[in-house]
Every structure is written in structure tokens, then in C-alpha cells.
Design a protein around this motif. Structure first.
Motif, mmCIF file in Angstrom:
data_model
loop_
_atom_site.group_PDB
_atom_site.id
_atom_site.type_symbol
_atom_site.label_atom_id
_atom_site.label_comp_id
_atom_site.label_asym_id
_atom_site.label_seq_id
_atom_site.Cartn_x
_atom_site.Cartn_y
_atom_site.Cartn_z
ATOM 1 N N ARG A 14 0.821 -1.193 0.000
ATOM 2 C CA ARG A 14 0.000 0.000 0.000
ATOM 3 C C ARG A 14 0.867 1.260 0.000
ATOM 4 O O ARG A 14 0.588 2.216 -0.710
ATOM 5 C CB ARG A 14 -0.922 -0.018 1.210
ATOM 6 C CG ARG A 14 -1.841 1.162 1.275
ATOM 7 C CD ARG A 14 -2.836 0.967 2.377
ATOM 8 N NE ARG A 14 -3.237 2.264 2.850
ATOM 9 C CZ ARG A 14 -3.771 2.519 3.999
ATOM 10 N NH1 ARG A 14 -3.976 1.555 4.838
ATOM 11 N NH2 ARG A 14 -4.114 3.706 4.341
ATOM 12 N N ASP B 163 -4.888 7.362 8.640
ATOM 13 C CA ASP B 163 -3.556 7.018 9.141
ATOM 14 C C ASP B 163 -2.991 8.131 10.014
ATOM 15 O O ASP B 163 -2.444 7.880 11.089
ATOM 16 C CB ASP B 163 -2.598 6.725 7.982
ATOM 17 C CG ASP B 163 -2.942 5.444 7.225
ATOM 18 O OD1 ASP B 163 -3.824 4.685 7.679
ATOM 19 O OD2 ASP B 163 -2.331 5.206 6.165
ATOM 20 N N TYR C 204 -9.589 -2.279 14.288
ATOM 21 C CA TYR C 204 -9.044 -1.602 13.117
ATOM 22 C C TYR C 204 -7.848 -0.735 13.512
ATOM 23 O O TYR C 204 -6.807 -0.737 12.852
ATOM 24 C CB TYR C 204 -10.154 -0.776 12.464
ATOM 25 C CG TYR C 204 -9.858 -0.299 11.073
ATOM 26 C CD1 TYR C 204 -9.664 -1.188 10.024
ATOM 27 C CD2 TYR C 204 -9.794 1.059 10.785
ATOM 28 C CE1 TYR C 204 -9.402 -0.742 8.736
ATOM 29 C CE2 TYR C 204 -9.537 1.512 9.510
ATOM 30 C CZ TYR C 204 -9.344 0.602 8.487
ATOM 31 O OH TYR C 204 -9.083 1.051 7.214
ATOM 32 N N LYS D 232 -4.880 -2.954 14.430
ATOM 33 C CA LYS D 232 -4.267 -3.558 13.235
ATOM 34 C C LYS D 232 -3.337 -2.548 12.562
ATOM 35 O O LYS D 232 -2.282 -2.917 12.036
ATOM 36 C CB LYS D 232 -5.334 -4.046 12.254
ATOM 37 C CG LYS D 232 -5.950 -5.352 12.670
ATOM 38 C CD LYS D 232 -6.937 -5.835 11.624
ATOM 39 C CE LYS D 232 -7.464 -7.218 11.998
ATOM 40 N NZ LYS D 232 -8.391 -7.724 10.976
ATOM 41 N N PHE D 233 -3.728 -1.294 12.582
ATOM 42 C CA PHE D 233 -2.877 -0.242 12.042
ATOM 43 C C PHE D 233 -1.567 -0.168 12.839
ATOM 44 O O PHE D 233 -0.475 -0.128 12.265
ATOM 45 C CB PHE D 233 -3.619 1.100 12.079
ATOM 46 C CG PHE D 233 -2.786 2.279 11.680
ATOM 47 C CD1 PHE D 233 -2.475 2.505 10.350
ATOM 48 C CD2 PHE D 233 -2.320 3.168 12.627
ATOM 49 C CE1 PHE D 233 -1.705 3.603 9.976
ATOM 50 C CE2 PHE D 233 -1.551 4.256 12.263
ATOM 51 C CZ PHE D 233 -1.247 4.480 10.932
ATOM 52 N N MET E 192 -0.205 -2.525 14.652
ATOM 53 C CA MET E 192 0.563 -3.750 14.393
ATOM 54 C C MET E 192 1.280 -3.675 13.039
ATOM 55 O O MET E 192 2.420 -4.118 12.922
ATOM 56 C CB MET E 192 -0.349 -4.975 14.432
ATOM 57 C CG MET E 192 -0.898 -5.281 15.813
ATOM 58 S SD MET E 192 0.374 -5.662 16.998
ATOM 59 C CE MET E 192 0.779 -7.310 16.491
ATOM 60 N N ALA E 193 0.622 -3.121 12.047
ATOM 61 C CA ALA E 193 1.246 -2.990 10.724
ATOM 62 C C ALA E 193 2.489 -2.100 10.808
ATOM 63 O O ALA E 193 3.522 -2.411 10.206
ATOM 64 C CB ALA E 193 0.247 -2.423 9.716
ATOM 65 N N ILE E 194 2.403 -1.032 11.564
ATOM 66 C CA ILE E 194 3.554 -0.138 11.729
ATOM 67 C C ILE E 194 4.692 -0.872 12.448
ATOM 68 O O ILE E 194 5.850 -0.806 12.022
ATOM 69 C CB ILE E 194 3.155 1.127 12.516
ATOM 70 C CG1 ILE E 194 2.222 1.973 11.664
ATOM 71 C CG2 ILE E 194 4.388 1.917 12.945
ATOM 72 C CD1 ILE E 194 1.565 3.095 12.422
ATOM 73 N N ASN F 200 5.184 -4.121 12.719
ATOM 74 C CA ASN F 200 5.701 -5.194 11.858
ATOM 75 C C ASN F 200 6.616 -4.627 10.774
ATOM 76 O O ASN F 200 7.660 -5.200 10.466
ATOM 77 C CB ASN F 200 4.561 -5.990 11.218
ATOM 78 C CG ASN F 200 3.864 -6.885 12.217
ATOM 79 O OD1 ASN F 200 4.439 -7.290 13.223
ATOM 80 N ND2 ASN F 200 2.607 -7.189 11.949
ATOM 81 N N TRP F 201 6.209 -3.500 10.195
ATOM 82 C CA TRP F 201 7.047 -2.857 9.184
ATOM 83 C C TRP F 201 8.398 -2.466 9.785
ATOM 84 O O TRP F 201 9.456 -2.712 9.199
ATOM 85 C CB TRP F 201 6.328 -1.631 8.626
ATOM 86 C CG TRP F 201 7.197 -0.803 7.729
ATOM 87 C CD1 TRP F 201 7.434 -1.011 6.408
ATOM 88 C CD2 TRP F 201 7.956 0.345 8.095
ATOM 89 N NE1 TRP F 201 8.299 -0.056 5.923
ATOM 90 C CE2 TRP F 201 8.636 0.787 6.951
ATOM 91 C CE3 TRP F 201 8.121 1.043 9.295
ATOM 92 C CZ2 TRP F 201 9.471 1.901 6.958
ATOM 93 C CZ3 TRP F 201 8.960 2.146 9.296
ATOM 94 C CH2 TRP F 201 9.626 2.555 8.141
ATOM 95 N N ASN G 293 8.552 -7.027 17.184
ATOM 96 C CA ASN G 293 7.282 -6.373 17.492
ATOM 97 C C ASN G 293 6.884 -6.807 18.902
ATOM 98 O O ASN G 293 6.526 -7.961 19.112
ATOM 99 C CB ASN G 293 6.220 -6.778 16.466
ATOM 100 C CG ASN G 293 4.858 -6.179 16.776
ATOM 101 O OD1 ASN G 293 4.614 -5.639 17.843
ATOM 102 N ND2 ASN G 293 3.963 -6.287 15.815
ATOM 103 N N ARG H 16 3.350 -8.473 19.158
ATOM 104 C CA ARG H 16 3.012 -9.627 18.322
ATOM 105 C C ARG H 16 2.354 -10.717 19.169
ATOM 106 O O ARG H 16 2.806 -11.035 20.258
ATOM 107 C CB ARG H 16 4.254 -10.177 17.647
ATOM 108 C CG ARG H 16 3.949 -11.452 16.870
ATOM 109 C CD ARG H 16 5.140 -11.954 16.084
ATOM 110 N NE ARG H 16 4.711 -11.910 14.705
ATOM 111 C CZ ARG H 16 5.301 -11.255 13.742
ATOM 112 N NH1 ARG H 16 6.385 -10.591 13.965
ATOM 113 N NH2 ARG H 16 4.816 -11.272 12.524
#
Length: 186
Positions: free
Chosen positions: A2, A26, A77, A80-81, A83-85, A87-88, A104, A107
Motif C-alpha cells: 500500500r 492514518d 481496526y 491492526k494499524f 501492528m502494521a507499523i 511489523n514494518w 514487534n 506480536r
């Protein structure tokens, strides 16, 4: 993926409205997390206790732009945002070649899940009464009501039922005591 797509769109001078809305979400969500955890908090120090404290505060409306309680779906939601940060950051390397975050710390923690949401369904009698009074309200109310009824749409399925509910609450409530409504419903 994305982030790369957004960068490509920006470079091309094109940004779809959906992408713009996602970016606004975001930014708002990142600002919310920075306020909640603290701007100088090191991500590696986040813990299950912080996770659960955020969930409680977000559900209660103590955190977030609206200041109102939110559903578990919204909390999920938001997390999850986050977690995505994280994880990245755990996969990405800085200028010196080291990982931005070794791991993380959140995690494996359980996300809140919406349990069988309550769905408001009109009885056939309620539907027929609303259909009879719909000409007194607005042609759009009748259209939305018929579409919702005939397609079986329920509260979470897009815009149709929220439009019907909004129009019913905002427009029909003042008519409840009106003689026109009683005559049309009879």
C-alpha cells in the motif's frame, strides 16, 4: 504494498479520494497513538498492559477524535494499524543497516472481536407503516426503505439502512404526534 502504491500515485500526481481518506485515517490514528502512549515512548517498551489499557480507554471514548465510546470493530481496526507499523519497523532497516525495531513487542496479542452485532430488523407491520407514511417524508426515504427491505440489507451493509434509520429518526420523530402520520398509518 500500500505504501509503495501511494508513493507511486503521489509521484504521478494522482491520489484517489479513497487513498486520501486512508491517509487522513492514518494521520489521525498515528496522532491518537502518540498522544496515548507518549510521543517519546520507545516502541520496544510497549507491553500487554499498554495494549489492554488502550482497548479499555478506546472503548470508553477516552481516546480518539470523537471522544465517544467505539465498538470493538473500531478498536480492532486501530490496533491492526499499530501492528502494521510495528511489523514494518521490525522488517525495515535504517540508514546504518540495522533493523528499526528488533521485534514487534505486541506480536501475538489478541485483538478485540465484535461479537454477533445486534442487527435492527423491521417487522413486516413496521415496514408497511413506514411505507405508507413515506410520501409525507421524502421520496429518497421511500427509495431507501424499499431498497433496504427488498435486498435484505442490514445495519452494517453499506449506506442504505443507515440512511433509512437517519431519515426515520430525524424526520419521522417530529411527526409521531401528528394527525397526518396517524391517518397515513391507519
Amino acid at each position: 504494498m500500500r505504501a509503495k502504491q501511494q508513493a507511486d500515485e503521489l509521484a504521478a500526481g494522482f491520489m484517489s479520494p479513497e487513498s486520501q481518506e486512508a491517509q487522513r485515517y492514518d494521520r489521525r490514528t498515528m496522532a491518537m497513538f502518540l498522544r496515548f502512549f507518549g510521543r517519546h515512548r520507545k516502541p520496544v517498551t510497549l507491553s500487554q498492559r499498554d495494549w489492554e489499557r488502550f482497548i479499555r480507554a478506546r472503548r470508553a471514548g477516552k481516546v480518539g477524535p470523537s471522544g465517544r465510546p467505539v465498538s470493538d470493530r473500531t478498536v480492532e481496526y486501530d490496533l491492526k494499524f499499530l501492528m502494521a507499523i510495528l511489523n514494518w519497523a521490525a522488517r525495515s532497516r535504517g540508514e546504518e543497516g540495522r533493523l528499526l525495531l528488533e521485534f514487534n513487542p505486541l506480536r501475538g496479542l489478541k485483538l478485540p472481536k465484535e461479537k454477533n452485532p445486534t442487527r435492527v430488523v423491521l417487522t413486516q407491520e413496521e415496514y408497511e407503516v413506514l411505507l405508507r407514511v413515506s410520501p409525507l417524508v421524502d421520496w429518497r426515504f421511500r427509495v431507501a426503505l424499499v431498497i433496504a427491505h427488498e435486498t435484505g440489507h442490514v445495519s452494517g451493509d453499506g449506506l442504505v439502512v443507515p440512511v433509512v434509520r437517519h431519515l426515520a429518526e430525524q424526520i419521522l420523530n417530529p411527526l409521531v404526534e401528528s394527525e397526518e402520520l396517524e391517518e397515513a398509518a391507519a
